[in-house]
Scaffold this motif. Structure first.
Motif, short mmCIF file in Angstrom:
data_model
loop_
_atom_site.label_atom_id
_atom_site.label_comp_id
_atom_site.label_asym_id
_atom_site.label_seq_id
_atom_site.Cartn_x
_atom_site.Cartn_y
_atom_site.Cartn_z
N ILE A 43 0.85 -1.20 0.00
CA ILE A 43 0.00 0.00 0.00
C ILE A 43 0.88 1.25 0.00
CG2 ILE A 43 -0.16 0.13 2.53
CD1 ILE A 43 -3.15 0.76 0.22
N HIS A 44 0.40 2.28 -0.68
CA HIS A 44 1.06 3.59 -0.69
C HIS A 44 0.06 4.60 -0.13
CE1 HIS A 44 4.15 6.41 -2.35
NE2 HIS A 44 3.13 7.24 -2.22
N LEU A 45 0.45 5.29 0.94
CA LEU A 45 -0.49 6.16 1.64
C LEU A 45 0.04 7.59 1.76
CD1 LEU A 45 -1.33 3.79 4.63
CD2 LEU A 45 -2.74 4.18 2.60
N PRO A 46 -0.83 8.58 1.57
CA PRO A 46 -0.44 9.94 1.95
C PRO A 46 -0.09 9.94 3.44
CG PRO A 46 -2.51 9.94 0.71
CD PRO A 46 -2.20 8.51 1.03
N LEU A 47 0.78 10.84 3.85
CA LEU A 47 1.25 10.85 5.24
C LEU A 47 0.12 10.91 6.26
CD1 LEU A 47 4.46 13.08 5.27
CD2 LEU A 47 4.27 10.74 6.13
N HIS A 48 -0.90 11.72 5.99
CA HIS A 48 -1.98 11.84 6.98
C HIS A 48 -2.79 10.56 7.09
CE1 HIS A 48 -4.25 12.84 3.29
NE2 HIS A 48 -5.33 12.46 3.95
N VAL A 49 -2.91 9.82 5.99
CA VAL A 49 -3.63 8.53 6.04
C VAL A 49 -2.76 7.48 6.73
CG1 VAL A 49 -4.77 6.72 4.67
CG2 VAL A 49 -4.89 9.11 3.92
N LEU A 50 -1.46 7.55 6.49
CA LEU A 50 -0.53 6.64 7.16
C LEU A 50 -0.61 6.83 8.68
CD1 LEU A 50 1.84 4.63 7.15
CD2 LEU A 50 3.37 6.56 6.68
N GLN A 51 -0.68 8.10 9.09
CA GLN A 51 -0.79 8.40 10.52
C GLN A 51 -2.10 7.84 11.09
OE1 GLN A 51 -0.07 12.51 11.37
NE2 GLN A 51 0.37 12.10 13.52
N THR B 90 3.05 -5.92 4.01
CA THR B 90 4.48 -6.22 3.90
C THR B 90 5.25 -5.01 3.38
OG1 THR B 90 4.14 -7.09 1.66
CG2 THR B 90 4.08 -8.67 3.48
N THR B 91 4.56 -4.16 2.62
CA THR B 91 5.17 -2.96 2.06
C THR B 91 4.25 -1.77 2.27
OG1 THR B 91 6.26 -4.26 0.32
CG2 THR B 91 6.12 -1.88 -0.02
N VAL B 92 4.80 -0.73 2.89
CA VAL B 92 4.06 0.52 3.06
C VAL B 92 4.95 1.66 2.56
CG1 VAL B 92 3.00 2.14 4.68
CG2 VAL B 92 2.74 -0.32 5.03
N GLY B 93 4.43 2.42 1.62
CA GLY B 93 5.15 3.57 1.09
C GLY B 93 4.37 4.85 1.31
N THR B 94 5.04 5.98 1.15
CA THR B 94 4.37 7.28 1.26
C THR B 94 5.07 8.28 0.35
OG1 THR B 94 3.42 8.87 2.83
CG2 THR B 94 5.73 8.24 3.17
N SER B 95 4.42 9.43 0.16
CA SER B 95 4.98 10.49 -0.67
C SER B 95 5.44 11.64 0.22
CB SER B 95 3.92 11.02 -1.64
OG SER B 95 3.40 9.97 -2.42
N VAL B 96 6.62 12.19 -0.07
CA VAL B 96 7.12 13.32 0.71
C VAL B 96 7.53 14.45 -0.22
CG1 VAL B 96 7.89 11.80 2.57
CG2 VAL B 96 9.52 12.48 0.80
N VAL C 230 8.11 3.51 7.24
CA VAL C 230 7.74 3.12 5.89
C VAL C 230 8.84 2.27 5.28
CG1 VAL C 230 6.25 5.14 5.47
CG2 VAL C 230 8.68 5.25 4.89
N ASN C 231 8.48 1.48 4.28
CA ASN C 231 9.47 0.65 3.58
C ASN C 231 10.17 1.42 2.47
OD1 ASN C 231 6.97 -1.39 4.30
ND2 ASN C 231 8.98 -2.22 4.79
#
Length: 199
Positions: A88-96, A109-115, A129-130
């Motif tokens: 999954i790839h999540l915006p930071l606020h959704v990751l939080q 197994t894999t979590v990514g985000t955009s910065v 994040v991975n």
């Protein structure tokens, strides 16, 4: 499987945007999935409702499964869990938000985000994040009128975080090498895949 430029192979994530496709989107996904260029397909499609995203994700996952291509879903982690996708790839606020839900992070197994800043990159590291995508690096039609943050921005990120960082924004076959020389673990490409200039 990776973007091959000369003798160099660069890890590459295809980021989708069906609005850019001139032909059938799922046919485009199939062509990308069967090629050796992208290591993974990130199904972004930010304009869709959760219900519509679920329907599209089910079809894309089926194609990726057929060709044994990694598929990373975006934003709607309940959809990913329901469909059995562990990337999954999540915006930071959704990751939080997801971190506050017991056991949810452990599913993936894999979590990514955009910065988009060093501060965000450090926060992403704190969230364990991975990988992260950092951009936009070069000027791109997807961010019309906004200048790219440049390779120096990318270098600052890669120098100060240990997580793999993928450059995103205006990346082409011609400049992908510059991105990895700036310390990136790989690249993300949208327009090149959607407009069929890469595969």
């Amino acid at each position: 499987m990776a973007l091959k430029i000369g003798m160099e192979k660069i890890p590459c994530i295809c980021v989708t945007n069906r609005a850019l496709c001139k032909g059938d989107f799922l046919s485009r996904i199939q062509k990308i999935a069967e090629s050796d260029v992208a290591d993974a397909i990130l199904l972004r499609e930010k304009d869709l409702s959760e219900e519509d995203y679920y329907a599209l994700a089910a079809e894309v996952l089926s194609i990726c499964d057929e060709y044994k291509k990694r598929c990373i879903l975006h934003q709607f982690y309940p959809v990913a869990m329901e469909l059995g996708c562990r990337e999954i790839h999540l915006p930071l606020h959704v990751l939080q938000e997801m971190r506050g839900k017991k056991g949810t992070r452990d599913y993936f197994t894999t979590v990514g985000t955009s910065v988009h800043s060093l501060k965000q990159a450090k926060l992403a590291t704190h969230f364990q994040v991975n990988y992260m995508t950092a951009g936009h690096i070069f000027e791109t039609d997807c961010k019309k009128g906004l200048p790219g943050r440049g390779l120096s921005f990318l270098e600052k990120i890669t120098e100060q975080v240990e997580n793999p960082v993928f450059g995103i924004g205006g990346i082409t076959l011609e400049n992908a090498n510059e991105v990895t020389r700036a310390g990136a673990a790989g690249v993300c490409i949208m327009s090149g895949f959607m407009l069929e200039t890469v595969t």
